[in-house]
Write a protein that holds these residues in place. Sequence first.
Motif, PDB file in Angstrom:
ATOM      1  N   ASN A 218       0.802  -1.222   0.000  1.00 52.50           N
ATOM      2  CA  ASN A 218       0.000   0.000   0.000  1.00 52.50           C
ATOM      3  C   ASN A 218       0.835   1.272   0.000  1.00 52.50           C
ATOM      4  OD1 ASN A 218      -2.365  -1.536   0.089  1.00 52.50           O
ATOM      5  ND2 ASN A 218      -2.388  -1.570   2.332  1.00 52.50           N
ATOM      6  N   HIS A 219       2.029   1.232   0.595  1.00 50.81           N
ATOM      7  CA  HIS A 219       2.788   2.463   0.805  1.00 50.81           C
ATOM      8  C   HIS A 219       4.124   2.513   0.069  1.00 50.81           C
ATOM      9  CE1 HIS A 219       0.009   3.795   3.977  1.00 50.81           C
ATOM     10  NE2 HIS A 219       0.000   2.537   4.379  1.00 50.81           N
ATOM     11  N   ALA A 220       4.576   1.413  -0.487  1.00 53.17           N
ATOM     12  CA  ALA A 220       5.838   1.395  -1.244  1.00 53.17           C
ATOM     13  C   ALA A 220       5.631   0.498  -2.462  1.00 53.17           C
ATOM     14  CB  ALA A 220       6.990   0.904  -0.370  1.00 53.17           C
ATOM     15  N   ARG A 221       4.699   0.901  -3.309  1.00 54.20           N
ATOM     16  CA  ARG A 221       4.248   0.013  -4.377  1.00 54.20           C
ATOM     17  C   ARG A 221       5.366  -0.347  -5.357  1.00 54.20           C
ATOM     18  NH1 ARG A 221      -0.947  -1.474  -5.772  1.00 54.20           N
ATOM     19  NH2 ARG A 221      -0.767  -3.237  -7.215  1.00 54.20           N
ATOM     20  N   TYR A 222       6.225   0.607  -5.700  1.00 51.76           N
ATOM     21  CA  TYR A 222       7.280   0.300  -6.670  1.00 51.76           C
ATOM     22  C   TYR A 222       8.225  -0.774  -6.116  1.00 51.76           C
ATOM     23  CZ  TYR A 222      10.889   0.934 -10.195  1.00 51.76           C
ATOM     24  OH  TYR A 222      11.790   0.719 -11.221  1.00 51.76           O
ATOM     25  N   VAL A 223       8.617  -0.639  -4.865  1.00 53.20           N
ATOM     26  CA  VAL A 223       9.502  -1.632  -4.253  1.00 53.20           C
ATOM     27  C   VAL A 223       8.774  -2.958  -4.093  1.00 53.20           C
ATOM     28  CG1 VAL A 223      10.794  -2.204  -2.150  1.00 53.20           C
ATOM     29  CG2 VAL A 223      10.945   0.096  -3.125  1.00 53.20           C
ATOM     30  N   TRP A 224       7.489  -2.902  -3.779  1.00 53.54           N
ATOM     31  CA  TRP A 224       6.692  -4.126  -3.676  1.00 53.54           C
ATOM     32  C   TRP A 224       6.735  -4.920  -4.975  1.00 53.54           C
ATOM     33  CZ3 TRP A 224       3.712  -7.593  -1.091  1.00 53.54           C
ATOM     34  CH2 TRP A 224       2.771  -8.309  -1.824  1.00 53.54           C
ATOM     35  N   GLU A 225       6.542  -4.237  -6.086  1.00 55.29           N
ATOM     36  CA  GLU A 225       6.558  -4.917  -7.373  1.00 55.29           C
ATOM     37  C   GLU A 225       7.933  -5.509  -7.673  1.00 55.29           C
ATOM     38  OE1 GLU A 225       5.219  -1.996 -10.111  1.00 55.29           O
ATOM     39  OE2 GLU A 225       3.109  -2.134  -9.485  1.00 55.29           O
ATOM     40  N   GLY A 226       8.995  -4.816  -7.239  1.00 54.78           N
ATOM     41  CA  GLY A 226      10.338  -5.352  -7.445  1.00 54.78           C
ATOM     42  C   GLY A 226      10.638  -6.546  -6.568  1.00 54.78           C
ATOM     43  N   LEU A 227      10.043  -6.582  -5.374  1.00 50.45           N
ATOM     44  CA  LEU A 227      10.279  -7.699  -4.453  1.00 50.45           C
ATOM     45  C   LEU A 227       9.437  -8.924  -4.782  1.00 50.45           C
ATOM     46  CD1 LEU A 227      10.461  -5.827  -1.023  1.00 50.45           C
ATOM     47  CD2 LEU A 227      12.367  -6.850  -2.284  1.00 50.45           C
ATOM     48  N   THR A 228       8.408  -8.759  -5.580  1.00 49.00           N
ATOM     49  CA  THR A 228       7.518  -9.881  -5.890  1.00 49.00           C
ATOM     50  C   THR A 228       7.716 -10.405  -7.309  1.00 49.00           C
ATOM     51  OG1 THR A 228       5.779  -8.272  -6.470  1.00 49.00           O
ATOM     52  CG2 THR A 228       5.764  -9.188  -4.233  1.00 49.00           C
ATOM     53  N   GLY A 229       8.830 -10.038  -7.918  1.00 53.89           N
ATOM     54  CA  GLY A 229       9.124 -10.536  -9.249  1.00 53.89           C
ATOM     55  C   GLY A 229      10.597 -10.419  -9.574  1.00 53.89           C
ATOM     56  N   GLY A 230      11.054 -11.230 -10.506  1.00 59.83           N
ATOM     57  CA  GLY A 230      12.424 -11.143 -10.983  1.00 59.83           C
ATOM     58  C   GLY A 230      13.467 -11.491  -9.933  1.00 59.83           C
ATOM     59  N   LEU A 231      14.627 -10.824 -10.017  1.00 54.86           N
ATOM     60  CA  LEU A 231      15.733 -11.110  -9.110  1.00 54.86           C
ATOM     61  C   LEU A 231      15.413 -10.733  -7.664  1.00 54.86           C
ATOM     62  CD1 LEU A 231      18.782  -9.995 -11.289  1.00 54.86           C
ATOM     63  CD2 LEU A 231      18.190 -12.322 -10.580  1.00 54.86           C
ATOM     64  N   GLY A 232      14.574  -9.713  -7.478  1.00 61.21           N
ATOM     65  CA  GLY A 232      14.184  -9.346  -6.119  1.00 61.21           C
ATOM     66  C   GLY A 232      13.493 -10.491  -5.409  1.00 61.21           C
ATOM     67  N   PHE A 275      17.779  -4.567  -5.784  1.00 60.04           N
ATOM     68  CA  PHE A 275      17.199  -4.951  -7.071  1.00 60.04           C
ATOM     69  C   PHE A 275      15.777  -4.424  -7.225  1.00 60.04           C
ATOM     70  CE2 PHE A 275      20.569  -8.205  -7.396  1.00 60.04           C
ATOM     71  CZ  PHE A 275      20.895  -8.055  -8.742  1.00 60.04           C
ATOM     72  N   ALA A 276      15.031  -4.373  -6.126  1.00 57.75           N
ATOM     73  CA  ALA A 276      13.624  -3.984  -6.205  1.00 57.75           C
ATOM     74  C   ALA A 276      13.447  -2.533  -6.628  1.00 57.75           C
ATOM     75  CB  ALA A 276      12.941  -4.223  -4.863  1.00 57.75           C
ATOM     76  N   GLN A 277      14.348  -1.652  -6.228  1.00 61.83           N
ATOM     77  CA  GLN A 277      14.127  -0.245  -6.551  1.00 61.83           C
ATOM     78  C   GLN A 277      14.981   0.255  -7.713  1.00 61.83           C
ATOM     79  OE1 GLN A 277      15.064   1.814  -2.822  1.00 61.83           O
ATOM     80  NE2 GLN A 277      16.846   2.699  -3.823  1.00 61.83           N
ATOM     81  N   ARG A 278      15.744  -0.639  -8.358  1.00 64.65           N
ATOM     82  CA  ARG A 278      16.476  -0.191  -9.540  1.00 64.65           C
ATOM     83  C   ARG A 278      15.501   0.174 -10.654  1.00 64.65           C
ATOM     84  NH1 ARG A 278      18.874  -5.617 -12.536  1.00 64.65           N
ATOM     85  NH2 ARG A 278      16.909  -6.735 -12.584  1.00 64.65           N
ATOM     86  N   PRO A 279      15.800   1.112 -11.527  1.00 66.19           N
ATOM     87  CA  PRO A 279      17.058   1.871 -11.634  1.00 66.19           C
ATOM     88  C   PRO A 279      17.087   3.125 -10.778  1.00 66.19           C
ATOM     89  CG  PRO A 279      15.621   2.501 -13.416  1.00 66.19           C
ATOM     90  CD  PRO A 279      14.855   1.484 -12.599  1.00 66.19           C
ATOM     91  N   TYR A 280      16.231   3.192  -9.756  1.00 62.15           N
ATOM     92  CA  TYR A 280      16.130   4.391  -8.938  1.00 62.15           C
ATOM     93  C   TYR A 280      17.022   4.281  -7.695  1.00 62.15           C
ATOM     94  CZ  TYR A 280      11.973   5.539 -11.691  1.00 62.15           C
ATOM     95  OH  TYR A 280      11.110   5.824 -12.712  1.00 62.15           O
ATOM     96  N   VAL A 281      17.582   5.416  -7.286  1.00 66.23           N
ATOM     97  CA  VAL A 281      18.162   5.507  -5.953  1.00 66.23           C
ATOM     98  C   VAL A 281      17.140   6.104  -4.993  1.00 66.23           C
ATOM     99  CG1 VAL A 281      20.591   5.596  -6.622  1.00 66.23           C
ATOM    100  CG2 VAL A 281      19.262   7.710  -6.587  1.00 66.23           C
TER     101      VAL A 281
END
Length: 346
Positions: A218-232, A275-281
């Motif tokens: 709910n509050h960190a959707r971009y990181v959530w998507e990175g943690l639930t797919g791919g290398l994350g 990995f979840a928040q790439r390419p963002y810092v």
Amino acid sequence: MAALIAWVMVLAIAAYACAGGTDYGAGFWDLLAGGAERGRRPRWLIDHAMEPVWETNNVWLIFVFVIMWTGFPRMFQAVFEAMWLPLALAAVGLVLRGAGFALRKPSRRLAQRRLYGAMFAISSLLTPFFLGAVLGGIAAGRVAVGINASADAWANPTSVLAGLLAIAATAFLGAVFLCCDARRFGADDLVGYFRLRALLAFCAVVVLALIGLPVTHNHARYVWEGLTGGLGLLLIALAAVCGLATVLLLLRRSYGWSRYTSVASVALTIGAWGFAQRPYVLPTSLTVAQAAGAAHTLRWLGIVTAIAIVLVGPALVLLYRLDTMGELEPLSDADTRAARAPGDTL
């Protein structure tokens, strides 16, 4: 070059979470050890286990900040503008923690030992919380260039959860390491003591991770998507496997290997976040390329970092290896005995 240096920064954060985390975890158990008599033996072990390497572990935090302000100045500015209060509180905690730990043992007055011990233990609780809150605020996208400091940046659900997870994870690491240290120092009565606490801390990590699923969604959707797919997702799965392996090793009393699996579980979790928040810092406002400094600065930073890894890396590996093998003996009570004054209590 910018992407490579960004990954070096993530690895340094993971190294600090593991190396410094064991110290924060030891401080957490120091806080819960009980009164002067009941907590005497656990605190004795904590002092002896931490003394050889606790100052070295803070080198990783300095390394992270140097890379951040040199290689990614826009990120550094944004983070310290928005998060100056929790970072300042974490810094105060670092100073008080070091002072409390260094001054507790040579103090001969019971009141002084209690004061310094409280400084060490409470700061070991607050510092990882505020550092975790900063990372949680970044993951939630509460930090961006031009955003002024506010409580919302770090006192939000993701930040609070990340802070509590940092405390639980460091408590888990600290207890696992103290199981090994108890055997190394011949304190067989404390092996089971810290094994139970390691298992309880792992349960706390699992509960907080489960609570974190809807919070992150709910509050960190971009990181959530990175943690639930791919290398994350792969790294999170490996971290869970390493955590479960640590529990099995503790139950089987294989304490030596449990060090490595517990460290791997925390390091892999940090890697998954990277990995979840790439390419963002700074999700989703500042990419690695946008945050990077000048090209010649990055080249020199890469050269200096490579030299540091070649020159300092083997020394740190040797130091940690000697410590785990019991070759580094802490100062004895006689070595740190201060001049006694009338009224001093031993």
